[in-house]
Design a protein around this motif. Sequence first.
Motif, PDB file in Angstrom:
ATOM      1  N   ARG A  89      96.066   5.230  27.531  1.00  0.00           N
ATOM      2  CA  ARG A  89      96.464   6.330  26.660  1.00  0.00           C
ATOM      3  C   ARG A  89      96.010   6.081  25.222  1.00  0.00           C
ATOM      4  N   GLN A  90      96.090   4.831  24.818  1.00  0.00           N
ATOM      5  CA  GLN A  90      95.674   4.481  23.459  1.00  0.00           C
ATOM      6  C   GLN A  90      94.183   4.791  23.250  1.00  0.00           C
ATOM      7  N   TYR A  91      93.378   4.557  24.293  1.00  0.00           N
ATOM      8  CA  TYR A  91      91.946   4.877  24.179  1.00  0.00           C
ATOM      9  C   TYR A  91      91.780   6.351  23.835  1.00  0.00           C
ATOM     10  N   GLU A  92      92.561   7.180  24.547  1.00  0.00           N
ATOM     11  CA  GLU A  92      92.421   8.632  24.344  1.00  0.00           C
ATOM     12  C   GLU A  92      92.912   9.055  22.965  1.00  0.00           C
ATOM     13  N   VAL A  93      94.059   8.506  22.535  1.00  0.00           N
ATOM     14  CA  VAL A  93      94.584   8.960  21.240  1.00  0.00           C
ATOM     15  C   VAL A  93      93.687   8.488  20.102  1.00  0.00           C
ATOM     16  N   LEU A  94      93.119   7.300  20.240  1.00  0.00           N
ATOM     17  CA  LEU A  94      92.221   6.829  19.181  1.00  0.00           C
ATOM     18  C   LEU A  94      91.005   7.747  19.075  1.00  0.00           C
TER      19      LEU A  94
ATOM     20  N   ARG B  98     102.162   7.307   7.894  1.00  0.00           N
ATOM     21  CA  ARG B  98     103.626   7.124   7.964  1.00  0.00           C
ATOM     22  C   ARG B  98     104.044   6.701   9.370  1.00  0.00           C
ATOM     23  N   ARG B  99     103.417   7.285  10.395  1.00  0.00           N
ATOM     24  CA  ARG B  99     103.761   6.875  11.774  1.00  0.00           C
ATOM     25  C   ARG B  99     103.349   5.412  12.001  1.00  0.00           C
ATOM     26  N   HIS B 100     102.203   5.020  11.434  1.00  0.00           N
ATOM     27  CA  HIS B 100     101.764   3.626  11.595  1.00  0.00           C
ATOM     28  C   HIS B 100     102.709   2.639  10.928  1.00  0.00           C
ATOM     29  N   HIS B 101     103.341   3.068   9.847  1.00  0.00           N
ATOM     30  CA  HIS B 101     104.370   2.225   9.237  1.00  0.00           C
ATOM     31  C   HIS B 101     105.447   1.917  10.287  1.00  0.00           C
ATOM     32  N   GLY B 102     105.802   2.933  11.051  1.00  0.00           N
ATOM     33  CA  GLY B 102     106.797   2.765  12.118  1.00  0.00           C
ATOM     34  C   GLY B 102     106.321   1.839  13.231  1.00  0.00           C
ATOM     35  N   PHE B 103     104.993   1.728  13.410  1.00  0.00           N
ATOM     36  CA  PHE B 103     104.461   0.812  14.440  1.00  0.00           C
ATOM     37  C   PHE B 103     104.344  -0.624  13.903  1.00  0.00           C
ATOM     38  N   GLY B 104     104.745  -0.824  12.649  1.00  0.00           N
ATOM     39  CA  GLY B 104     104.667  -2.172  12.070  1.00  0.00           C
ATOM     40  C   GLY B 104     103.311  -2.492  11.450  1.00  0.00           C
TER      41      GLY B 104
ATOM     42  N   GLY C 283      90.712  10.811  20.024  1.00  0.00           N
ATOM     43  CA  GLY C 283      91.143  12.115  19.509  1.00  0.00           C
ATOM     44  C   GLY C 283      91.324  12.081  17.993  1.00  0.00           C
ATOM     45  N   ALA C 284      91.952  11.005  17.505  1.00  0.00           N
ATOM     46  CA  ALA C 284      92.203  10.902  16.062  1.00  0.00           C
ATOM     47  C   ALA C 284      90.888  10.741  15.298  1.00  0.00           C
ATOM     48  N   LEU C 285      89.978   9.941  15.823  1.00  0.00           N
ATOM     49  CA  LEU C 285      88.696   9.767  15.132  1.00  0.00           C
ATOM     50  C   LEU C 285      87.922  11.078  15.090  1.00  0.00           C
TER      51      LEU C 285
ATOM     52  N   PRO D 139      90.637  -5.643   9.186  1.00  0.00           N
ATOM     53  CA  PRO D 139      90.098  -6.037  10.489  1.00  0.00           C
ATOM     54  C   PRO D 139      89.787  -4.847  11.404  1.00  0.00           C
ATOM     55  N   VAL D 140      90.624  -3.826  11.353  1.00  0.00           N
ATOM     56  CA  VAL D 140      90.365  -2.638  12.186  1.00  0.00           C
ATOM     57  C   VAL D 140      89.059  -1.965  11.740  1.00  0.00           C
ATOM     58  N   GLY D 141      88.834  -1.936  10.420  1.00  0.00           N
ATOM     59  CA  GLY D 141      87.596  -1.357   9.899  1.00  0.00           C
ATOM     60  C   GLY D 141      86.374  -2.141  10.339  1.00  0.00           C
TER      61      GLY D 141
ATOM     62  N   ARG E 283      99.504  -7.894  20.568  1.00  0.00           N
ATOM     63  CA  ARG E 283     100.908  -7.655  20.937  1.00  0.00           C
ATOM     64  C   ARG E 283     101.493  -6.409  20.258  1.00  0.00           C
ATOM     65  N   MET E 284     100.806  -5.874  19.276  1.00  0.00           N
ATOM     66  CA  MET E 284     101.303  -4.643  18.630  1.00  0.00           C
ATOM     67  C   MET E 284     101.100  -3.422  19.524  1.00  0.00           C
ATOM     68  N   PHE E 285     100.198  -3.567  20.507  1.00  0.00           N
ATOM     69  CA  PHE E 285      99.812  -2.420  21.344  1.00  0.00           C
ATOM     70  C   PHE E 285     100.434  -2.536  22.731  1.00  0.00           C
ATOM     71  N   PRO E 286     100.536  -1.396  23.435  1.00  0.00           N
ATOM     72  CA  PRO E 286     101.098  -1.452  24.791  1.00  0.00           C
ATOM     73  C   PRO E 286     100.208  -2.244  25.744  1.00  0.00           C
TER      74      PRO E 286
HETATM   75  C1  HEM Z   1      91.147   4.811  11.387  1.00  0.00           C
HETATM   76  C2  HEM Z   1      92.401   4.344  11.399  1.00  0.00           C
HETATM   77  C3  HEM Z   1      93.336   4.596  12.548  1.00  0.00           C
HETATM   78  C4  HEM Z   1      93.413   5.654  13.386  1.00  0.00           C
HETATM   79  C5  HEM Z   1      92.548   6.922  13.387  1.00  0.00           C
HETATM   80  C6  HEM Z   1      94.508   5.385  14.324  1.00  0.00           C
HETATM   81  C7  HEM Z   1      94.942   6.261  15.327  1.00  0.00           C
HETATM   82  C8  HEM Z   1      96.080   6.102  16.058  1.00  0.00           C
HETATM   83  C9  HEM Z   1      96.734   7.128  16.851  1.00  0.00           C
HETATM   84  C10 HEM Z   1      96.233   8.558  16.985  1.00  0.00           C
HETATM   85  C11 HEM Z   1      97.834   6.591  17.445  1.00  0.00           C
HETATM   86  C12 HEM Z   1      98.820   7.301  18.387  1.00  0.00           C
HETATM   87  C13 HEM Z   1     100.168   7.490  17.789  1.00  0.00           C
HETATM   88  C14 HEM Z   1     100.234   8.515  16.659  1.00  0.00           C
HETATM   89  O1  HEM Z   1      99.442   9.480  16.626  1.00  0.00           O
HETATM   90  O2  HEM Z   1     101.110   8.348  15.799  1.00  0.00           O
HETATM   91  C15 HEM Z   1      97.883   5.204  17.009  1.00  0.00           C
HETATM   92  C16 HEM Z   1      98.844   4.309  17.396  1.00  0.00           C
HETATM   93  C17 HEM Z   1      98.861   2.997  17.005  1.00  0.00           C
HETATM   94  N1  HEM Z   1      97.992   2.381  16.124  1.00  0.00           N
HETATM   95 FE1  HEM Z   1      96.509   3.273  15.106  1.00  0.00          FE
HETATM   96  N2  HEM Z   1      95.027   4.161  14.052  1.00  0.00           N
HETATM   97  C18 HEM Z   1      94.345   3.641  12.980  1.00  0.00           C
HETATM   98  C19 HEM Z   1      94.566   2.420  12.390  1.00  0.00           C
HETATM   99  C20 HEM Z   1      95.376   1.458  12.899  1.00  0.00           C
HETATM  100  C21 HEM Z   1      95.522   0.121  12.366  1.00  0.00           C
HETATM  101  C22 HEM Z   1      94.830  -0.419  11.100  1.00  0.00           C
HETATM  102  C23 HEM Z   1      96.386  -0.543  13.173  1.00  0.00           C
HETATM  103  C24 HEM Z   1      96.812  -1.985  13.007  1.00  0.00           C
HETATM  104  C25 HEM Z   1      96.626  -2.883  13.914  1.00  0.00           C
HETATM  105  C26 HEM Z   1      96.816   0.394  14.213  1.00  0.00           C
HETATM  106  C27 HEM Z   1      97.744   0.133  15.210  1.00  0.00           C
HETATM  107  C28 HEM Z   1      98.352   1.076  15.999  1.00  0.00           C
HETATM  108  C29 HEM Z   1      99.504   0.808  16.839  1.00  0.00           C
HETATM  109  C30 HEM Z   1     100.215  -0.529  16.984  1.00  0.00           C
HETATM  110  C31 HEM Z   1      99.834   2.008  17.478  1.00  0.00           C
HETATM  111  C32 HEM Z   1     101.000   2.260  18.438  1.00  0.00           C
HETATM  112  C33 HEM Z   1     100.643   1.898  19.845  1.00  0.00           C
HETATM  113  C34 HEM Z   1     101.828   2.186  20.772  1.00  0.00           C
HETATM  114  O3  HEM Z   1     102.776   1.425  20.728  1.00  0.00           O
HETATM  115  O4  HEM Z   1     101.755   3.163  21.502  1.00  0.00           O
HETATM  116  N3  HEM Z   1      96.182   1.573  14.020  1.00  0.00           N
HETATM  117  N4  HEM Z   1      96.822   4.936  16.180  1.00  0.00           N
END
Ligand code: HEM
Length: 137
Positions: free
Chosen positions: A47-52, A78-84, A54-56, A92-94, A39-42
Amino acid sequence: MPVDAQKLKDNFALVGANGVDVAEYFYADLFAREPQLRRMFPTGMTRQYEVLLGALTQVVSSVDDHDTLIPYLEDLGRRHHGFGVLREHYGPVGVSLLATLAYFSGPEWNDDLERDWTAAYGLVTEVMAGAAAELVS
Ligand code: HEM
């Protein structure tokens, strides 16, 4: 032993060649193990697939360049703090990230890679969660 950055880069190149399947597998694994995180994710995750991915890619490419990596991870944290996202979510993500890397590495996966990825993810967690903690202290 220090993390072997080149091994991580080579392994991520191998895994990343599977494209969006990697992100799909990762989130399916995460939500199967930790359904409460869904429920934390859309709803639509494309789009989340792509941003993940890209970030990795960004993290792995600068894993041996801390002057670039640390500020990037601090901002991301800091942005993740904003996502809760809380520190306790990083574990668990690791687990799912390691499971995903192992799956797509197939026979290439080994103890050294597991150790190096665990260390790299430990650094990611410390920097992201640390930067988030500073926002509330
Ligand atoms: C290796 C660690 C992680 C990476 C590289 C990563 C990467 C990202 C990126 C690139 C975004 C897009 C937004 C932004 O850039 O600010 C994002 C969003 C998000 N991530 Fe992560 N993340 C990581 C860990 C986590 C963890 C531990 C959680 C906890 C469950 C998490 C939950 C979320 C959520 C909830 C969003 C926002 C989704 C939305 O509402 O659009 N992430 N993450």
